[in-house]
Design a protein around this motif. Structure first.
Motif, PDB file in Angstrom:
ATOM      1  N   HIS A   1      54.094  34.836  59.583  1.00 32.68           N
ATOM      2  CA  HIS A   1      53.364  34.407  58.292  1.00 32.68           C
ATOM      3  C   HIS A   1      51.854  34.698  58.665  1.00 32.68           C
ATOM      4  O   HIS A   1      51.373  33.672  58.917  1.00 32.68           O
ATOM      5  N   LYS A   2      51.647  35.727  58.237  1.00 29.40           N
ATOM      6  CA  LYS A   2      49.690  36.128  58.379  1.00 29.40           C
ATOM      7  C   LYS A   2      49.542  36.761  57.458  1.00 29.40           C
ATOM      8  O   LYS A   2      50.048  37.447  56.418  1.00 29.40           O
ATOM      9  N   THR A   3      48.096  36.932  57.497  1.00 24.17           N
ATOM     10  CA  THR A   3      47.420  37.999  56.492  1.00 24.17           C
ATOM     11  C   THR A   3      48.363  39.421  56.544  1.00 24.17           C
ATOM     12  O   THR A   3      48.683  39.839  57.399  1.00 24.17           O
ATOM     13  N   ASN A   4      48.192  40.036  55.361  1.00 24.85           N
ATOM     14  CA  ASN A   4      49.215  41.194  55.022  1.00 24.85           C
ATOM     15  C   ASN A   4      48.525  42.403  55.928  1.00 24.85           C
ATOM     16  O   ASN A   4      47.625  42.461  56.135  1.00 24.85           O
ATOM     17  N   GLY A   5      49.739  43.001  56.781  1.00 22.77           N
ATOM     18  CA  GLY A   5      49.338  44.047  57.347  1.00 22.77           C
ATOM     19  C   GLY A   5      50.717  44.794  58.093  1.00 22.77           C
ATOM     20  O   GLY A   5      51.533  43.759  58.151  1.00 22.77           O
TER      21      GLY A   5
END
Length: 519
Positions: free
Chosen positions: A75-79
Motif C-alpha cells: 500500500h504505497k503512493t500510486n505507481g
C-alpha cells in the motif's frame, strides 16, 4: 497453442518478466511516470531490465525477513512499482496483498487486521499523511519504498542483497490477494490462486493476439486490480511494446499516444469516458487503435461511438467483457463503428463457450424480464477461492458451482445477457438506472458523468458532472428527460469530487448517503 501453454503452466507472477525477457529481451515497457523504487531507471525499460529489477527487489524483501508463504501488504503512493513489487513478492513464494492507494487510513487498518500481522510495504508519504499510527502495531515489519520513518526498514538500504532462487509454488497456493471495489462498505479481500488466474487467460488472451506483435498495447488499469495481472502478462509474453499509464489526463495521454500510437488499449470504462475528448484532438492520438478493450462494468454507447470513430483503422472494434474481480470475465460482446451510439448499452453479451456460463434466477417464480429482472449467477474456473477472513461472506454468494454477481438482469430469447442494475442500486418504479444514464449520455454531449441515486424522499436524483464544469443547460436537460421516468431536479458536482473506487467507479451508496444527509 500460446494460450494453452499459459494454461498449463499457470500465471507464475514471480518469473513473468524472466520468461518474457527470454523471448523478447529488448521489447520496451514505456511508463508515463518514474518508479519510486528506481527513479534512476527513467520511463523506458526493456523487459530484461524489468526482470532484473523484479529479481533485485525480491532479494531485498528476502533480506528484510520475508519468507515463503508469508503475506506482504503493498500500500504505497500510486505507481507501476506496485505491480512490480507484487511480482517480487511472488518470486520468493510470499503472497502479495494489494491495497489501493485511494483507500483511506481507517480502511487500510481494518484490512491489515484481516490479513493478520503481515509485512507492510509502504512509503514515508503514506505513513505521514494517510495512515493511522496504529498500523505499526498491525504489521510485522514496515518496509519503505521511498523516504524514511522511525522503526521502518528502507528497501534502498538493502541494495546488493544476495539473489534468491525463484520459489516454485503449487497452482492451488494463493498467488495474489486483491480487494473488491468497496462500493457497499469496507472492501473484501479476494484470494486468487495460480489455477484460478490461469483460467482467466483463455477469454482475455485472444484480444491481444488480434493485433500484430510489433504493435504497442496501452494499459490504464488500477495497479492493484486483478485485471492488471492478466492484461500485463499476456501483452509482455506476446512481445508487444507496452505502455503503462498512471495518469488518465487526456492532455498527457494524447501526447504519449501521439509518440507511441497503440494498436490496442485496455482501460476502465470511466477512463474511456474521459478520453472521449481525444476523438477531437488534432494530433489524432487514437487514429491507429484497432481494438479498444474493457473488462469491467458495462460502458455507455456514446463513449464507444466516439472512440471508434476516432480510429482510422479498418474494422476498428470495441470489445466489452462483463465480469467481476471475484470471477474474471464472464460474457463479452463487440461494437463496430456502425453499432456504436445506437447499440443497446445494457446488453453485455454472451458467455464464452466451454469457459463460462450464465443463468438468471427468478425472484418471483416467473421468467426474468426487463420489468421483473432476476439475479445474475455465473460459473467460471477463474472464481476466487475465498474472501480472506470472511469465508462466510464468500459462501453466501456460492450456490453449488454458481456465483451470484450481485447484479440483476435478464436474458433475451437470443441468449444475450442484459445487465440492468446492481441489486443494492435498484430504485422502485425504475426498470434500470443504468439505462437512464445511457440515454442521458447519448442526449447530452456535455455530460462527463451521470449517476441516478435515491434522494431523501426516495425519488431518483440525477447527479451529473459536465465537461469543464460548465453549468447544465436547463432547456437541454428538460428536453433530454421528457420521455424518461420522473426524476428529481439534477444535482451538479465536479467530476473530481464524486466518490470513486480504485477502478474509478462511482460509489453510489456513499453518494446516496451524502444526498440524504447521512454522509
Amino acid at each position: 497453442m500460446f494460450l494453452q501453454r499459459i494454461a498449463n503452466k499457470g500465471i507464475r507472477l514471480g518469473t513473468l518478466f524472466d520468461r518474457a525477457a527470454a523471448k523478447h529481451p529488448a521489447s520496451p515497457l514505456i511508463l508515463d511516470h518514474e518508479l519510486d523504487i528506481a527513479p534512476e531507471r527513467g520511463r523506458r525499460l526493456t523487459l530484461t531490465e524489468v526482470a532484473a529489477l523484479v529479481d533485485d527487489f525480491a532479494s531485498r524483501l528476502w533480506a528484510a525477513g520475508v519468507r515463503t508463504g508469508e503475506r506482504v501488504v503493498i500500500h504505497k503512493t500510486n505507481g507501476f512499482d506496485i505491480t512490480l513489487l507484487a511480482c517480487s513478492t511472488a518470486r520468493i513464494g510470499a503472497v502479495p496483498v494489494l491495497l489501493s492507494p485511494k483507500l483511506d487510513g481507517a480502511t487500510v487498518a481494518e484490512l491489515l487486521r484481516r490479513v493478520d500481522m503481515p509485512f507492510l510495504v509502504t512509503d514515508q508519504a503514506k505513513l505521514e499523511h494517510d495512515l493511522p499510527a496504529e498500523v505499526s502495531g498491525l504489521t510485522r515489519e514496515l518496509l519503505l519504498t521511498s523516504g524514511s520513518h522511525e522503526g521502518a526498514i528502507e528497501l534502498a538500504s538493502l541494495a546488493g542483497s544476495p539473489r534468491t532462487a525463484p520459489a516454485r509454488m503449487s497452482p492451488d497456493h494463493p498467488t495474489l490477494i486483491t480487494h473488491t471495489s468497496g462500493t457497499t462498505g469496507v472492501p473484501k479481500l479476494a484470494v486468487h490462486t495460480g489455477r484460478t488466474f490461469q483460467a482467466r487467460y483463455r477469454p482475455q488472451g485472444t484480444v491481444a493476439r488480434l493485433v500484430g506483435a510489433n504493435e504497442p498495447v496501452a494499459i490504464h488499469v488500477s495497479f492493484v486490480h486483478s485485471r492488471m495481472f492478466t492484461a500485463l502478462p499476456i501483452a509482455v509474453l506476446q512481445g508487444h511494446p507496452v505502455l503503462i499509464l498512471r495518469d488518465d489526463d487526456p492532455r498527457t495521454v494524447g501526447e504519449l499516444f501521439g509518440k507511441v500510437p497503440p494498436g490496442l488499449i485496455e482501460a476502465h470504462p470511466n477512463t474511456f469516458m474521459r478520453w472521449e475528448e481525444l476523438a477531437e484532438d488534432p494530433r489524432a492520438p487514437l487514429a491507429k487503435v484497432k481494438y479498444f478493450s474493457s473488462t469491467f462494468d458495462a460502458i455507455h454507447p456514446r463513449t464507444v461511438h466516439r472512440l471508434l470513430n476516432a480510429s482510422r483503422r479498418s474494422g476498428a472494434t470495441f470489445i466489452q467483457m462483463y465480469g467481476q474481480s471475484e470471477v474474471g470475465p464472464i460474457a463479452g460482446r463487440t461494437y463496430s463503428p456502425r453499432r456504436g451510439a445506437e447499440a443497446e448499452g445494457r446488453c453485455v453479451g454472451r458467455p464464452f463457450p466451454g469457459m463460462t456460463a450464465v443463468r438468471v434466477v427468478s425472484r418471483d417464480g416467473k421468467a426474468p424480464t426487463k420489468s421483473s429482472p432476476g439475479f445474475i449467477e455465473v460459473k467460471s474456473d477463474g472464481r476466487i477461492v475465498t474472501y480472506l477472513g470472511e469465508h462466510g461472506r464468500w459462501e453466501k454468494q456460492v450456490n453449488d458451482d454458481w456465483w451470484r454477481m450481485g447484479d440483476v438482469g435478464y436474458r433475451t430469447k437470443w441468449g444475450c445477457l442484459h445487465l440492468l442494475d446492481r441489486e443494492v442500486d435498484e430504485i422502485p418504479g425504475i426498470d434500470s438506472t443504468l439505462e437512464i444514464e445511457d440515454k442521458l449520455f447519448g442526449r447530452l454531449p456535455e455530460l462527463t458523468e451521470a449517476i441516478i441515486v435515491p434522494g431523501p424522499d426516495g425519488r431518483p436524483v440525477p447527479v451529473v458532472a459536465t465537461r469543464d464544469d460548465r453549468p447544465l443547460d436547463p432547456v437541454a436537460w428538460k428536453s433530454a428527460v421528457a420521455d424518461l421516468p420522473v426524476l428529481a431536479e439534477p444535482v451538479q458536482w465536479r467530476l473530481e469530487d464524486l466518490p470513486q473506487t480504485a477502478t474509478t467507479k462511482i460509489k453510489r451508496l456513499e453518494l446516496q448517503k451524502h444526498l440524504q444527509g447521512q454522509g
